[in-house]
Design a protein around this motif. Sequence first.
Motif, PDB file in Angstrom:
ATOM      1  N   ASN A  60       0.854  -1.202   0.000  1.00  0.00           N
ATOM      2  CA  ASN A  60       0.000   0.000   0.000  1.00  0.00           C
ATOM      3  C   ASN A  60       0.885   1.245   0.000  1.00  0.00           C
ATOM      4  O   ASN A  60       2.108   1.146   0.151  1.00  0.00           O
ATOM      5  CB  ASN A  60      -0.958  -0.005   1.206  1.00  0.00           C
ATOM      6  CG  ASN A  60      -0.223  -0.105   2.523  1.00  0.00           C
ATOM      7  OD1 ASN A  60       0.493   0.801   2.921  1.00  0.00           O
ATOM      8  ND2 ASN A  60      -0.360  -1.241   3.195  1.00  0.00           N
ATOM      9  N   GLY A  61       0.263   2.389  -0.124  1.00  0.00           N
ATOM     10  CA  GLY A  61       1.012   3.639  -0.219  1.00  0.00           C
ATOM     11  C   GLY A  61       1.652   4.069   1.089  1.00  0.00           C
ATOM     12  O   GLY A  61       2.656   4.787   1.086  1.00  0.00           O
ATOM     13  N   THR A  62       1.077   3.648   2.199  1.00  0.00           N
ATOM     14  CA  THR A  62       1.657   3.971   3.504  1.00  0.00           C
ATOM     15  C   THR A  62       2.949   3.175   3.696  1.00  0.00           C
ATOM     16  O   THR A  62       3.977   3.717   4.106  1.00  0.00           O
ATOM     17  CB  THR A  62       0.649   3.650   4.634  1.00  0.00           C
ATOM     18  OG1 THR A  62      -0.594   4.263   4.320  1.00  0.00           O
ATOM     19  CG2 THR A  62       1.138   4.157   5.972  1.00  0.00           C
ATOM     20  N   ASP A 158       5.579  11.991  -2.272  1.00  0.00           N
ATOM     21  CA  ASP A 158       4.357  11.226  -2.022  1.00  0.00           C
ATOM     22  C   ASP A 158       3.427  11.477  -3.208  1.00  0.00           C
ATOM     23  O   ASP A 158       2.750  12.496  -3.287  1.00  0.00           O
ATOM     24  CB  ASP A 158       3.714  11.663  -0.697  1.00  0.00           C
ATOM     25  CG  ASP A 158       2.477  10.833  -0.349  1.00  0.00           C
ATOM     26  OD1 ASP A 158       1.951  10.155  -1.259  1.00  0.00           O
ATOM     27  OD2 ASP A 158       2.043  10.874   0.808  1.00  0.00           O
ATOM     28  N   ALA A 160       0.883   9.564  -4.172  1.00  0.00           N
ATOM     29  CA  ALA A 160      -0.316   8.730  -4.059  1.00  0.00           C
ATOM     30  C   ALA A 160      -1.519   9.323  -4.788  1.00  0.00           C
ATOM     31  O   ALA A 160      -2.389   8.605  -5.256  1.00  0.00           O
ATOM     32  CB  ALA A 160      -0.661   8.497  -2.588  1.00  0.00           C
ATOM     33  N   GLN A 161      -1.555  10.667  -4.888  1.00  0.00           N
ATOM     34  CA  GLN A 161      -2.733  11.296  -5.503  1.00  0.00           C
ATOM     35  C   GLN A 161      -2.467  11.776  -6.921  1.00  0.00           C
ATOM     36  O   GLN A 161      -3.339  12.381  -7.532  1.00  0.00           O
ATOM     37  CB  GLN A 161      -3.175  12.486  -4.632  1.00  0.00           C
ATOM     38  CG  GLN A 161      -3.556  12.055  -3.216  1.00  0.00           C
ATOM     39  CD  GLN A 161      -4.248  13.136  -2.412  1.00  0.00           C
ATOM     40  OE1 GLN A 161      -4.466  14.239  -2.887  1.00  0.00           O
ATOM     41  NE2 GLN A 161      -4.618  12.803  -1.186  1.00  0.00           N
ATOM     42  N   SER A 187       0.162   4.938  -4.186  1.00  0.00           N
ATOM     43  CA  SER A 187      -0.843   4.011  -3.643  1.00  0.00           C
ATOM     44  C   SER A 187      -1.764   3.582  -4.768  1.00  0.00           C
ATOM     45  O   SER A 187      -2.088   4.379  -5.648  1.00  0.00           O
ATOM     46  CB  SER A 187      -1.663   4.743  -2.578  1.00  0.00           C
ATOM     47  OG  SER A 187      -2.873   4.054  -2.313  1.00  0.00           O
ATOM     48  N   LYS A 192      -7.907   5.768  -5.842  1.00  0.00           N
ATOM     49  CA  LYS A 192      -6.826   6.599  -6.400  1.00  0.00           C
ATOM     50  C   LYS A 192      -6.932   6.620  -7.923  1.00  0.00           C
ATOM     51  O   LYS A 192      -7.635   5.810  -8.523  1.00  0.00           O
ATOM     52  CB  LYS A 192      -5.459   6.060  -5.948  1.00  0.00           C
ATOM     53  CG  LYS A 192      -5.284   6.039  -4.434  1.00  0.00           C
ATOM     54  CD  LYS A 192      -4.920   7.398  -3.857  1.00  0.00           C
ATOM     55  CE  LYS A 192      -5.327   7.521  -2.426  1.00  0.00           C
ATOM     56  NZ  LYS A 192      -4.317   7.496  -1.413  1.00  0.00           N
TER      57      LYS A 192
HETATM   58  C1  PLP Z   1      -3.841   7.453  -0.100  1.00  0.00           C
HETATM   59  C2  PLP Z   1      -2.647   8.187   0.345  1.00  0.00           C
HETATM   60  C3  PLP Z   1      -1.580   7.546   1.014  1.00  0.00           C
HETATM   61  C4  PLP Z   1      -1.634   6.134   1.521  1.00  0.00           C
HETATM   62  O1  PLP Z   1      -2.009   5.161   0.672  1.00  0.00           O
HETATM   63  P1  PLP Z   1      -2.616   3.772   1.218  1.00  0.00           P
HETATM   64  O2  PLP Z   1      -2.482   2.883   0.042  1.00  0.00           O
HETATM   65  O3  PLP Z   1      -4.013   4.026   1.644  1.00  0.00           O
HETATM   66  O4  PLP Z   1      -1.747   3.318   2.347  1.00  0.00           O
HETATM   67  C5  PLP Z   1      -0.457   8.308   1.301  1.00  0.00           C
HETATM   68  N1  PLP Z   1      -0.382   9.592   0.991  1.00  0.00           N
HETATM   69  C6  PLP Z   1      -1.382  10.254   0.373  1.00  0.00           C
HETATM   70  C7  PLP Z   1      -1.212  11.695   0.049  1.00  0.00           C
HETATM   71  C8  PLP Z   1      -2.554   9.575   0.046  1.00  0.00           C
HETATM   72  O5  PLP Z   1      -3.549  10.240  -0.550  1.00  0.00           O
END
Ligand code: PLP
Length: 377
Positions: A60-62, A158, A160-161, A187, A192
């Motif tokens: 996952n993204g975390t 980061d 993820a978005q 992520s 997403k």
């Molecule tokens: C969604 C998100 C994450 C974490 O992703 P997960 O897959 O839910 O762990 C980290 N940073 C940002 C900015 C996000 O939007």
Amino acid sequence: MRAIQMVDLKQQYAKIKNEVDAAVHEVIDSAAFINGKAVTDFSTSLSKYLGIKHVIPCANGTDALQISMMALGLQPGDEVITPSFTYVATTEVVALLRLKPVFVEVDQETFCIDPAAIEKAITPKTKAIVPVHLYGQAAPMEEIMQIAKKHNLFVIEDNAQAIGSSYTYKDGTVKKTGTIGTIGTTSFFPSKNLGCYGDGGAIFTNDDALAGLLKMVANHGQSKRYYHDVVGCNSRLDSMQAAVLNVKLKKLDEYISARRSAADYYDNTFAGHPKITTPKRASYSHHVFHQYTLILEGVDRDKLNEYLASKNIPSMIYYPVPAHKQKMFAEFGGGSYQLSVTDWLTERVISLPMHTELDEEQLKYITSSVLEFVNNN
Ligand SMILES: *Cc1c(COP(=O)(O)O)cnc(C)c1O
């Protein structure tokens, strides 16, 4: 009219059902559920798409953020600069590893980390900067990389978005977000921009040695089977998720266009309204609109949220509480920060439905409902 969702994954699936079903069944038939061909295929395709040497998939993204900070060898007490205006995952992993999160301001118009605020927050203990490409807009990477170089800091983007977004340098060079810093993370959470049908994430780097370390940390610190060199964790993208991602990666640019068209519709409808600020599209950023977020002034934002809900229009506040005000960070002095731009934004932002399947009828209904409330309250 079809029911309006914040993110309409059902409708999106209906259009790719045959391909996704076949890909998932292929994984089941192969029984290679972990580290199967779908995973290596996906890593290769994504590295080509992004123009990056290494893609290390993870759970996952975390985890992607955590593994990055572990692989960089950050030690307890090291300071990591992040925006306060972000999803909790960015800042939480810093604290989890007993590093010290240092929260800074974002730019009021772009919602992304403010380079001037980074400079001011640097101390001899600073080791890394974590810019967030918030809502799908690229952070000002050229300035951030210059600061990092000057002070010898790591940069973890980061992303993820913002997967699929890009940053344009002053000299015209264009690079995908997530490929500019020391490391990029993302992520594949279902909602997403490139989402799978469960959890997933990935880490990007051009550094061969660092890629080896990232892989090792994500796999119990293992250098060869049953030889564990460093303390790591267990973080994998499974083959079924990779199979879904293989189908969806091919559509990513099309999905981004659909999001940008919906954003255009919103922009045009709200243009020039005295109480509504539409999201700025920074000149250096190819905005991929993970969220479409308005700033409202002279409007009761929470009442608008309720009003829209009463008309079956979902809307969300991303994020109602910035990191420096979360109880979680009290022990890191969270309460003592003065971040007036961040606080100002958290009271005024509202995100409207944004996804790949919004049609004109829905957009018309959403925008006219927003205007109805804003003009009469
Ligand atoms: C969604 C998100 C994450 C974490 O992703 P997960 O897959 O839910 O762990 C980290 N940073 C940002 C900015 C996000 O939007």
